[in-house]
Design a protein around this motif. Structure first.
Motif, PDB file in Angstrom:
ATOM      1  N   ASP A 197     129.432   9.266 -60.582  1.00  0.00           N
ATOM      2  CA  ASP A 197     130.302   9.644 -59.463  1.00  0.00           C
ATOM      3  C   ASP A 197     131.671   8.974 -59.605  1.00  0.00           C
ATOM      4  O   ASP A 197     132.706   9.598 -59.355  1.00  0.00           O
ATOM      5  N   ARG A 200     133.798  10.847 -62.082  1.00  0.00           N
ATOM      6  CA  ARG A 200     134.439  12.025 -61.460  1.00  0.00           C
ATOM      7  C   ARG A 200     135.585  11.598 -60.561  1.00  0.00           C
ATOM      8  O   ARG A 200     136.641  12.229 -60.524  1.00  0.00           O
ATOM      9  N   GLU A 205     136.473  16.375 -63.127  1.00  0.00           N
ATOM     10  CA  GLU A 205     135.234  17.048 -63.520  1.00  0.00           C
ATOM     11  C   GLU A 205     135.017  16.987 -65.033  1.00  0.00           C
ATOM     12  O   GLU A 205     135.935  16.697 -65.798  1.00  0.00           O
ATOM     13  N   HIS A 232     136.067  14.910 -70.071  1.00  0.00           N
ATOM     14  CA  HIS A 232     136.536  15.492 -68.813  1.00  0.00           C
ATOM     15  C   HIS A 232     137.406  16.721 -69.066  1.00  0.00           C
ATOM     16  O   HIS A 232     137.989  16.870 -70.148  1.00  0.00           O
ATOM     17  N   GLU A 233     137.547  17.539 -68.028  1.00  0.00           N
ATOM     18  CA  GLU A 233     138.448  18.699 -68.113  1.00  0.00           C
ATOM     19  C   GLU A 233     139.860  18.268 -68.458  1.00  0.00           C
ATOM     20  O   GLU A 233     140.596  18.977 -69.128  1.00  0.00           O
ATOM     21  N   ASP A 330     129.995  18.247 -52.609  1.00  0.00           N
ATOM     22  CA  ASP A 330     130.659  17.443 -53.642  1.00  0.00           C
ATOM     23  C   ASP A 330     129.622  16.752 -54.520  1.00  0.00           C
ATOM     24  O   ASP A 330     129.746  16.709 -55.748  1.00  0.00           O
ATOM     25  N   ASN A 333     127.939  18.064 -57.817  1.00  0.00           N
ATOM     26  CA  ASN A 333     128.589  17.946 -59.129  1.00  0.00           C
ATOM     27  C   ASN A 333     128.365  16.576 -59.770  1.00  0.00           C
ATOM     28  O   ASN A 333     128.478  16.436 -60.988  1.00  0.00           O
ATOM     29  N   THR A 334     128.060  15.573 -58.965  1.00  0.00           N
ATOM     30  CA  THR A 334     127.623  14.291 -59.526  1.00  0.00           C
ATOM     31  C   THR A 334     126.170  14.414 -59.995  1.00  0.00           C
ATOM     32  O   THR A 334     125.815  13.983 -61.099  1.00  0.00           O
ATOM     33  N   ARG A 355     127.864  23.486 -62.567  1.00  0.00           N
ATOM     34  CA  ARG A 355     129.035  23.237 -61.732  1.00  0.00           C
ATOM     35  C   ARG A 355     128.842  23.931 -60.395  1.00  0.00           C
ATOM     36  O   ARG A 355     128.496  25.110 -60.345  1.00  0.00           O
TER      37      ARG A 355
END
Ligand SMILES: NC(=O)c1ccc[n+]([C@@H]2O[C@H](COP(=O)([O-])OP(=O)(O)OC[C@H]3O[C@@H](n4cnc5c(N)ncnc54)[C@H](O)[C@@H]3O)[C@@H](O)[C@H]2O)c1
Length: 359
Positions: A197, A200, A205, A232-233, A330, A333-334, A355
């Motif tokens: 977490d 992120r 993400e 990561h993105e 939220d 996604n973690t 996702r």
């Protein structure tokens, strides 16, 4: 589900938020103490519940509030505005669905569930009921994490390109949480989830995950050590590492040590909440002071401060009809990074995490 969706049961007209708590075991004592500290900020504990009658009675009597051994009875009798669920994860889904059916807002401890299917069921139930639904994901509310995020967001280190998030301790976590000895999924689901977490929170993400796990303690059924690599993105790379079997002294439990490099600087979080900040060639140091708590156990203080700050954020969000930063939506996604880490470790391949997109 959308962050702009009105939360049906948010607080009415500035009246105190009436809180019911379910699960009065080991970690709930921190929640109970934190709610005591927040009563002047509009959160009032009105009832407690535990299926173990002795625990329910002890918690209720200590705070002078009614106690119940059945959650349905507590909800029907008192109709709290907000319910704080602090049971182990196996009980989360049925309790979340129950509270949502009553149209009541809720907070649920991490991990949200033992599996993804249960996580989705809870997301669906709370979205259908349009109730406030938050996960008590608390590491990002530690004051040193809030400070690091502020430094990143104010461009102190430029664009974050690399992070190492490390929780390596030898403290006997099994003494207070014996169930961790037998869970089929170990350190990643218990503490790695907090670190994922944070990854992120700091770097955004994730596009893929690689992982290795180890079981160093033969008394433990699952992994007690994990090393996870995230891309990561943003193109940043994060190493997430956790173990309950470090022999390093001093033992830094329950602190997370972090370094984040950017293209114009770096932030290192050392033990004792000491931050070393490099920004465009200049270095500064600061120590993030934790608030003193009259109920703190010195061994758990950092964790207890995080509970207080998390409860404060969740209470404020509820009272202002805003979704929590760590809403169930939220947190999916973690949780997806947890599942991806296990799959990556099992298969020895890079895994693209699921996702969850709101809307
Ligand atoms: N840093 C952290 O965020 C942190 C640290 C420790 C534990 N936790 C989490 O806190 C949660 C609770 O852990 P714990 O160690 O306190 O567990 P625990 O077993 O000590 O306490 C859970 C309590 O819930 C009660 N309970 C179970 N099902 C119930 C039901 N249906 N209705 C009413 N009561 C019920 C049990 O009787 C027990 O007293 C877990 O999800 C754990 O992962 C978080």
């Amino acid at each position: 589900m959308s962050s702009s969706t009105a939360i049906a049961n948010a607080n009415k007209s500035g009246a105190p938020t009436r809180i019911g708590l379910i699960g009065c075991g080991f970690y709930a004592q921190n929640h109970l103490n934190a709610w005591d500290d927040l009563k002047h900020e509009g959160g009032v504990l009105v009832a407690v519940c535990d299926s173990d009658q002795g625990r329910a009675q002890a918690a209720g009597d200590a705070r002078g509030v009614p106690w119940f051994s059945d959650a349905e009875k507590m909800l029907s009798a008192l109709q709290p505005d907000l319910v704080d669920i602090v049971t182990q994860m196996n009980a989360h889904r049925s309790l979340v669905e129950l509270v949502a059916r009553h149209g009541i807002g809720l907070i649920v401890q991490k991990p949200l569930a033992p599996n993804w299917e249960d996580c989705l069921a809870m997301a669906a139930a709370t979205a259908r009921a349009k109730v406030f639904a938050a996960v008590h994901e608390n590491f990002r509310y530690q004051p040193q994490m809030t400070r690091m995020k502020e430094l990143i967001d104010t461009n102190t280190i430029g664009k974050a390109t690399f992070a190492r998030i490390s929780f390596r301790i030898g403290f006997d976590v099994y003494a207070s949480q014996p169930y961790l000895l037998t869970e089929p999924r170990g350190a990643i689901l218990d503490v790695g989830i907090h670190l994922l977490d944070l990854a992120r929170f700091f770097c955004g993400e994730v596009v893929h995950v690689l992982a290795e796990t180890q079981r160093r303690n033969p008394r433990v059924a699952a992994e007690d050590t994990a090393t996870i690599l995230l891309r990561h993105e943003s193109t940043a790379v994060t190493v997430v590492e956790c173990t309950y079997e470090s022999r390093r002294l001093p033992d830094t439990f329950p602190e997370t040590l972090i370094e984040i490099e950017g293209d114009e600087g770096a932030i290192h979080l050392h033990a004792g909440n000491r931050l070393v900040i490099t920004s465009r060639g200049a270095m500064t140091e600061e120590t993030v002071e934790l608030p003193s708590l009259d109920w703190a156990d010195p061994r758990w203080r950092a964790s207890q401060v995080a509970v207080l700050e998390t409860n404060r954020h969740l209470l404020r969000s509820f009272r202002t009809s805003r979704p929590a930063d760590t809403s169930i939506a939220d947190n999916l996604n973690t949780y997806a990074l947890v599942d991806a880490s296990y799959l990556a470790a099992e298969r020895g391949v890079a895994v693209v995490p699921k996702r969850w997109v709101e809307g």
